[in-house]
Design a protein around this motif. Structure first.
Motif, PDB file in Angstrom:
ATOM      1  N   GLU A  72      24.060  -1.372   6.439  1.00 51.86           N
ATOM      2  CA  GLU A  72      23.314  -0.343   5.778  1.00 51.86           C
ATOM      3  C   GLU A  72      23.701   0.992   6.286  1.00 51.86           C
ATOM      4  O   GLU A  72      23.289   2.073   5.429  1.00 51.86           O
ATOM      5  N   VAL A  73      24.256   1.497   7.457  1.00 49.16           N
ATOM      6  CA  VAL A  73      24.426   2.397   7.673  1.00 49.16           C
ATOM      7  C   VAL A  73      25.863   2.544   8.392  1.00 49.16           C
ATOM      8  O   VAL A  73      26.588   1.753   8.249  1.00 49.16           O
ATOM      9  N   ARG A  76      16.990   0.280  12.948  1.00 50.05           N
ATOM     10  CA  ARG A  76      17.007   0.719  11.628  1.00 50.05           C
ATOM     11  C   ARG A  76      15.742   1.203  11.266  1.00 50.05           C
ATOM     12  O   ARG A  76      15.553   1.794  10.127  1.00 50.05           O
TER      13      ARG A  76
END
Length: 251
Positions: free
Chosen positions: A144-145, A249
């Motif tokens: 996601e990152v 997150r």
């Protein structure tokens, strides 16, 4: 919880894979431990010594033929395939993108992404024959990152997230659930190598500050999450990205 269910664990020779295999063995599963090295055989022996049932099948997930043989051997030994933890992977080269070689890129994609595709392809085929099952893929917080100097790894793990969702959509109505765990910083040999790298040691100190729980994770903590996802307790969970990251997150 998983009594007599046959579950494949790739990358089971150490780290998250080994810890998860031990958790699944303790829960009563027939664990088919796979790894590219003989360390996987040691994991299977550990499960047996603890009173569980396990076998070892050497396989390189970057080879479709070897993955197909792995699944076939699991079914031949135990009669069916009920679950899988697609965990085998390699770390990033810790190299800026413009210095990344084609070989470094292709290795990461072949093992970390294409390897998951091969596993899904052949596991799902076997589970359709068995009447259903559950699969968990090891994605990453980096699905996601991103972090510096990890373009090939980040790209592969973003791909794993997409594969997981696509498989969940295609096979949910046919009795197969597919989810992913997204570990944060888990203290494995892979992470220890990265922390020791001169260009990354200071960065990992900063990363600790971004884990609200105040520490990095342990492999068995991922294993317990995988156990739940493979069990009937998670019967309405599919296509999910489950973070096991100490709150990384959430920041």
């Amino acid at each position: 919880m998983l009594e007599k269910r046959t579950i494949i664990v790739t990358g089971g020779g150490g780290g998250i894979g080994q810890a998860t295999a031990l958790v699944l063995g303790k829960a009563g599963a027939n664990v088919v431990v796979s790894d590219i090295s003989d360390a996987g055989a040691e994991t299977a022996q550990m499960i047996g010594a603890a009173g569980g049932e396990a076998c070892f099948v050497r396989a390189d997930v970057g080879s479709e033929a070897q993955v197909e043989a792995l699944v076939a051997k699991a079914v031949a030994r135990y009669g069916r395939l009920d679950g899988a933890f697609n965990n085998a992977g390699v770390e990033q080269a810790n190299t800026p993108l413009h210095e990344l070689s084609a070989d470094q890129w292709e290795r990461a994609i072949r093992i970390d992404l294409t390897g998951v595709f091969y596993c899904l392809k052949h596991e799902i085929a076997a589970m359709l024959d068995s009447g259903g099952g559950a699969i968990v893929n090891t994605a990453s917080a980096l699905s996601e990152v991103a972090i510096p100097q990890a373009a090939e790894y980040v790209s592969a793990k973003h791909g794993v997230a997409g594969l997981t969702k696509a498989a969940a959509i295609d096979y949910g109505a046919r009795g197969i659930r597919v989810n992913a765990v997204l570990p944060g910083i888990i203290r494995t040999a892979m992470i220890d190598r990265a922390i020791e790298h001169p260009s990354f040691s200071a960065y990992f100190e900063k990363l600790l500050e971004h884990h609200p729980i105040g520490r990095f994770g342990q492999p068995a903590e991922v294993g317990e999450t995988v156990k739940w996802l493979l069990s009937d307790a998670a019967s309405f969970v599919t296509g999910a990205m489950i973070s096991v990251d100490g709150g990384y997150r959430a920041i």
